[in-house]
Design an enzyme around this catalytic site. Structure first.
Site, PDB file in Angstrom:
ATOM      1  N   GLY A 150       0.831  -1.193   0.000  1.00  0.00           N
ATOM      2  CA  GLY A 150       0.000   0.000   0.000  1.00  0.00           C
ATOM      3  C   GLY A 150       0.863   1.239   0.000  1.00  0.00           C
ATOM      4  O   GLY A 150       2.012   1.226  -0.436  1.00  0.00           O
ATOM      5  N   ILE A 179       6.417  -2.847  11.012  1.00  0.00           N
ATOM      6  CA  ILE A 179       6.037  -1.465  11.335  1.00  0.00           C
ATOM      7  C   ILE A 179       4.537  -1.268  11.119  1.00  0.00           C
ATOM      8  O   ILE A 179       4.076  -0.137  11.026  1.00  0.00           O
ATOM      9  CB  ILE A 179       6.850  -0.440  10.512  1.00  0.00           C
ATOM     10  CG1 ILE A 179       6.921  -0.808   9.021  1.00  0.00           C
ATOM     11  CG2 ILE A 179       8.280  -0.347  11.052  1.00  0.00           C
ATOM     12  CD1 ILE A 179       5.690  -0.542   8.225  1.00  0.00           C
ATOM     13  N   ARG A 198       1.104  -3.670  12.282  1.00  0.00           N
ATOM     14  CA  ARG A 198       0.349  -3.985  13.486  1.00  0.00           C
ATOM     15  C   ARG A 198       0.931  -5.256  14.089  1.00  0.00           C
ATOM     16  O   ARG A 198       1.253  -6.206  13.365  1.00  0.00           O
ATOM     17  CB  ARG A 198      -1.134  -4.203  13.181  1.00  0.00           C
ATOM     18  CG  ARG A 198      -1.920  -2.928  12.931  1.00  0.00           C
ATOM     19  CD  ARG A 198      -2.153  -2.166  14.226  1.00  0.00           C
ATOM     20  NE  ARG A 198      -3.055  -1.029  14.048  1.00  0.00           N
ATOM     21  CZ  ARG A 198      -2.669   0.218  13.876  1.00  0.00           C
ATOM     22  NH1 ARG A 198      -1.362   0.500  13.809  1.00  0.00           N
ATOM     23  NH2 ARG A 198      -3.553   1.188  13.763  1.00  0.00           N
ATOM     24  N   GLU A 231       0.036  -4.072  23.036  1.00  0.00           N
ATOM     25  CA  GLU A 231       0.743  -2.856  23.467  1.00  0.00           C
ATOM     26  C   GLU A 231       0.030  -2.185  24.634  1.00  0.00           C
ATOM     27  O   GLU A 231      -1.199  -2.170  24.678  1.00  0.00           O
ATOM     28  CB  GLU A 231       0.834  -1.882  22.278  1.00  0.00           C
ATOM     29  CG  GLU A 231       1.641  -2.437  21.123  1.00  0.00           C
ATOM     30  CD  GLU A 231       1.638  -1.532  19.897  1.00  0.00           C
ATOM     31  OE1 GLU A 231       1.035  -0.426  19.965  1.00  0.00           O
ATOM     32  OE2 GLU A 231       2.201  -1.914  18.878  1.00  0.00           O
ATOM     33  N   HIS A 250       6.437   1.610  19.299  1.00  0.00           N
ATOM     34  CA  HIS A 250       5.441   2.075  18.333  1.00  0.00           C
ATOM     35  C   HIS A 250       5.633   3.563  18.015  1.00  0.00           C
ATOM     36  O   HIS A 250       4.763   4.392  18.281  1.00  0.00           O
ATOM     37  CB  HIS A 250       4.020   1.811  18.842  1.00  0.00           C
ATOM     38  CG  HIS A 250       3.001   1.772  17.737  1.00  0.00           C
ATOM     39  ND1 HIS A 250       1.822   1.089  17.827  1.00  0.00           N
ATOM     40  CD2 HIS A 250       2.986   2.350  16.488  1.00  0.00           C
ATOM     41  CE1 HIS A 250       1.122   1.228  16.718  1.00  0.00           C
ATOM     42  NE2 HIS A 250       1.811   1.991  15.891  1.00  0.00           N
ATOM     43  N   GLY A 298       6.613   4.676  14.799  1.00  0.00           N
ATOM     44  CA  GLY A 298       6.750   4.818  13.350  1.00  0.00           C
ATOM     45  C   GLY A 298       6.443   6.202  12.827  1.00  0.00           C
ATOM     46  O   GLY A 298       7.175   6.747  11.996  1.00  0.00           O
TER      47      GLY A 298
END
Length: 324
Positions: A156, A233, A235, A264, A282, A284
């Site tokens: 994507g 990077i 889920r 998380e 997390h 990113g």
């Protein structure tokens, strides 16, 4: 103070102070986290709420929709929206928006950094120096990105940005997704297992949700081989975390670089204890620049909707048809 006819917006989980401030200037803003009694608060304001502003990873489902009978739009802070029941929103005629594109470059940059850090053991080398061990001898040699075969799960927006960056490193690139994409030259594999068998490095950039839950399983990891590297990077749910731990412990694969986890902020101690992992909390999209852009896009979606112009960045499942 907004006038009486101003739409009521509910903020669920603080995103950024500037987002809340911008919303409060335009709407009558209600903050769920400030309510001493959530249920009583929803009873009181729920019937008036026409829009939701949602922080990342907030569960939004039919039970909440039931409490908000006038809800028109859910504006989510983040590109992933797997914690929002977009299908149920569609059935109820509720538009869902997210914040794509503005974070693609940032996340892709981090993916490359995480890949290099995992391959060259950059955090481990840093710890080696800080512990004074360099005086005892050189840091051990590491694996390399040279001559690697890299597979991307999910081509994507973010997956494409990662691939474009990888082109500069001269590696072979392949990918797996729902369908092949005609406008790229990368090799397509119609199964994830087939991709894993063809590469030794797997970068996970697929969305979360039931369709991708645990698809990077023991078989996929084994197919990467003993030199295999996994970078995630996307889920945490996309990888079978127990299988990943077992593969790392057994030497089935060489290492993993992870920015996301299944539960998380709880990270399995087994992953922390492994020396061949690089673990990030997390982050990113976690730069000032990109988070500000995400916040602006979230508010722009709400402004545009209540200006009668429709959503700016609706998710594919949204019922938006171009008319209100």
């Amino acid at each position: 103070m907004p006038p009486a006819e101003t739409p009521d917006i509910l903020l669920i989980r603080q995103t950024r102070p500037d987002v809340a401030g911008r919303l409060a200037e335009r709407f009558r803003l209600h903050r769920l986290e400030e309510a001493p009694n959530r249920e009583a608060f929803l009873d009181a304001v729920g019937p008036r709420i026409r829009g939701l502003a949602v922080g990342a990873m907030c569960p939004i489902d039919a039970r909440l929709f039931d409490r908000l009978p006038q809800l028109e739009i859910v504006a989510s802070f983040g590109v992933g929206y797997d914690t929002i029941d977009a299908g149920e929103a569609h059935r109820r005629g509720i538009v869902v928006t997210h914040t794509p594109d503005v974070l693609s470059d940032e996340v892709a940059d981090l993916a490359l950094g995480l890949l290099l850090a995992t391959l060259r053991q950059i955090p481990q080398a840093d710890r080696y120096l800080r512990a004074g061990r360099w005086r005892e001898g050189s840091f051990p040699l590491t694996t390399s990105l040279r001559e690697r075969r890299v597979g991307i799960l999910g081509l994507g927006r973010i997956g494409r940005a990662i691939a474009q960056r990888l082109e500069g490193f001269g590696v072979r690139i392949a990918y797996h997704g729902r369908t092949p994409q005609a406008d790229v030259a990368y090799t397509y594999h119609d199964s994830l297992l087939g991709l894993a068998q063809a590469v030794d490095t797997l970068i996970v950039a697929a969305p979360g949700g039931p369709g991708t839950n645990g698809i990077v399983d023991a078989g996929v990891l084994a197919a990467l081989g003993p030199d295999g590297i996994v970078v995630n990077i996307a889920r945490g749910s996309v990888i079978d975390e127990a299988a990943l731990i077992a593969a790392l412990q057994a030497g089935t694969i060489l290492g993993a670089g992870l920015d996301v986890f299944a539960n998380e902020p709880q990270v399995p101690q087994a992953l922390i204890d492994l020396d061949r992992t690089v673990l990030l909390p997390h982050v990113g999209s976690g730069s000032h620049h990109t988070r500000a852009a995400m916040g602006r896009l979230l508010t722009d979606n709400l402004f545009s909707w209540f200006d009668g112009k429709g959503p700016v960045t609706p998710v594919p499942e949204t019922p938006w048809t171009g008319q209100r």
